[in-house]
Design a protein around this motif. Structure first.
Motif, PDB file in Angstrom:
ATOM      1  N   ALA A   1       0.818  -1.214   0.000  1.00 31.04           N
ATOM      2  CA  ALA A   1       0.000   0.000   0.000  1.00 31.04           C
ATOM      3  C   ALA A   1       0.851   1.263   0.000  1.00 31.04           C
ATOM      4  CB  ALA A   1      -0.918   0.001   1.221  1.00 31.04           C
ATOM      5  N   TYR A   2       2.150   1.126  -0.299  1.00 29.85           N
ATOM      6  CA  TYR A   2       3.078   2.255  -0.351  1.00 29.85           C
ATOM      7  C   TYR A   2       3.219   2.938   1.002  1.00 29.85           C
ATOM      8  CZ  TYR A   2       3.508   2.104  -5.448  1.00 29.85           C
ATOM      9  OH  TYR A   2       3.790   1.734  -6.739  1.00 29.85           O
ATOM     10  N   GLN A   3       3.290   2.127   2.047  1.00 29.01           N
ATOM     11  CA  GLN A   3       3.555   2.634   3.388  1.00 29.01           C
ATOM     12  C   GLN A   3       4.874   2.032   3.870  1.00 29.01           C
ATOM     13  OE1 GLN A   3       0.011   1.267   5.388  1.00 29.01           O
ATOM     14  NE2 GLN A   3      -0.989   3.265   5.178  1.00 29.01           N
ATOM     15  N   LEU A   4       5.542   2.765   4.766  1.00 31.24           N
ATOM     16  CA  LEU A   4       6.795   2.242   5.291  1.00 31.24           C
ATOM     17  C   LEU A   4       6.556   0.981   6.114  1.00 31.24           C
ATOM     18  CD1 LEU A   4       8.669   5.470   6.385  1.00 31.24           C
ATOM     19  CD2 LEU A   4       9.484   3.793   4.731  1.00 31.24           C
ATOM     20  N   GLU A   5       7.402  -0.017   5.921  1.00 28.43           N
ATOM     21  CA  GLU A   5       7.325  -1.257   6.689  1.00 28.43           C
ATOM     22  C   GLU A   5       7.991  -1.002   8.031  1.00 28.43           C
ATOM     23  OE1 GLU A   5       5.654  -4.305   7.336  1.00 28.43           O
ATOM     24  OE2 GLU A   5       6.005  -4.548   5.177  1.00 28.43           O
ATOM     25  N   SER A   6       7.185  -0.676   9.050  1.00 31.96           N
ATOM     26  CA  SER A   6       7.714  -0.189  10.331  1.00 31.96           C
ATOM     27  C   SER A   6       8.659  -1.188  10.997  1.00 31.96           C
ATOM     28  CB  SER A   6       6.553   0.149  11.277  1.00 31.96           C
ATOM     29  OG  SER A   6       5.737  -0.991  11.474  1.00 31.96           O
ATOM     30  N   LYS A   7       8.424  -2.478  10.847  1.00 37.58           N
ATOM     31  CA  LYS A   7       9.266  -3.462  11.547  1.00 37.58           C
ATOM     32  C   LYS A   7      10.702  -3.461  11.028  1.00 37.58           C
ATOM     33  CE  LYS A   7       7.858  -7.295   8.523  1.00 37.58           C
ATOM     34  NZ  LYS A   7       7.212  -8.630   8.493  1.00 37.58           N
ATOM     35  N   VAL A   8      10.908  -2.989   9.812  1.00 37.00           N
ATOM     36  CA  VAL A   8      12.264  -2.938   9.246  1.00 37.00           C
ATOM     37  C   VAL A   8      13.095  -1.872   9.952  1.00 37.00           C
ATOM     38  CG1 VAL A   8      13.614  -2.454   7.159  1.00 37.00           C
ATOM     39  CG2 VAL A   8      11.488  -3.748   6.996  1.00 37.00           C
ATOM     40  N   PHE A   9      12.443  -0.820  10.441  1.00 38.23           N
ATOM     41  CA  PHE A   9      13.154   0.311  11.022  1.00 38.23           C
ATOM     42  C   PHE A   9      13.006   0.353  12.537  1.00 38.23           C
ATOM     43  CE2 PHE A   9      11.566   1.367   6.789  1.00 38.23           C
ATOM     44  CZ  PHE A   9      12.758   1.635   6.129  1.00 38.23           C
TER      45      PHE A   9
END
Length: 263
Positions: free
Chosen positions: A252-260
């Motif tokens: 959905a073109y959102q940042l993948e929070s778990k990566v950061f």
């Protein structure tokens, strides 16, 4: 056989004596509380063992003059390089596969161009050392690019999320971070090309001259080597940024929070 082993052991006296400078580095790391003393010792021991073995392996491969060894040696180098670069960028999802694919793409394209242009003959004696230099540089650049890109996006999460909320694509939202990571990763390669011969004396050229080759031949070889290092490193680093994007964003073109989330 026994005499060969004695010659080998005798020849290792000077390399072992040279480890004194490594011990100095370990002492400085301990005094500065850097916490990398163990990695320094592990690295030098591993390098010592690897070089001791690979010299005999290369002698065997070069004597066979079989092109199949080129593919096997090349794929082995890419696999090890991908794993090492992935370890450096360990917080990038599937980092080892991304690094391996990027290094494979960059070095394969460069090597195929050199062979197609008849710059090097497609024989183990020429291609394996050349491929090793390309893979080594691409490994370093790719690892730095991936790590820097992920770290920069994490630092500027709010800025990237704002751009996404305004309708930007992941590529548009991270354009500056990608550019910065590429510039930082490629700067050492470009600086080395600018100062080669002035500060650092390249091993390939110096070795050829010491071996009796004409300076013109040595210069021609070194120019080719520098060109291919820049080409392979640039392609590999750019490819790694494209392969990183899917892991940094959701569908959905959102940042993948778990990566950061972790460091």
């Amino acid at each position: 056989m026994l005499s060969g082993c004695l010659i080998f052991l005798k020849g290792m006296i000077k390399p072992l004596a040279a480890t004194a400078v490594v011990l100095l580095a370990v002492l400085l790391s301990f005094l500065q509380k850097l916490g990398i003393e163990g990695e320094m010792i592990y690295s030098i021991v591993r390098a010592f063992l690897q070089l001791s073995v690979i010299g005999f392996v290369l002698q065997f491969i070069f004597s066979q003059d079989n092109r199949g060894w080129i593919i096997l040696a090349y794929l082995f180098m890419v696999t090890v390089a991908g794993y090492t670069a992935g370890q450096r960028a360990k917080h990038v999802p599937r980092g080892k596969y991304v690094a391996g694919a990027s290094i494979l793409a960059g070095t394969a394209v460069t090597m195929l161009m050199l062979v197609a242009l008849n710059v090097f003959p497609f024989t183990p004696r020429y291609i394996i050392p050349v491929a090793g230099m390309m893979v080594g540089n691409a490994m370093t650049v790719t690892g730095v690019t991936m790590k820097r890109l992920r770290d920069d996006i994490k630092i500027q999460l709010n800025l990237v999320e704002t751009a996404l909320a305004l309708g930007a694509t992941p590529r548009q939202a991270t354009k500056q971070q990608v550019k910065r990571s590429l510039v930082i990763a490629l700067s050492p390669v470009l600086d080395n090309a600018k100062t080669v011969g002035l500060i650092s004396l390249p091993g390939a050229m110096t070795g050829m001259i010491m071996g009796g080759a004409s300076p013109l031949e040595a210069i021609q070889l070194q120019i080719v080597v520098m060109n291919m290092l820049i080409g392979a490193s640039t392609v590999s680093s750019i490819m790694s940024t494209y392969l990183c994007w899917p892991a940094f964003f959701t569908k959905a073109y959102q940042l993948e929070s778990k990566v950061f989330r972790t460091d």
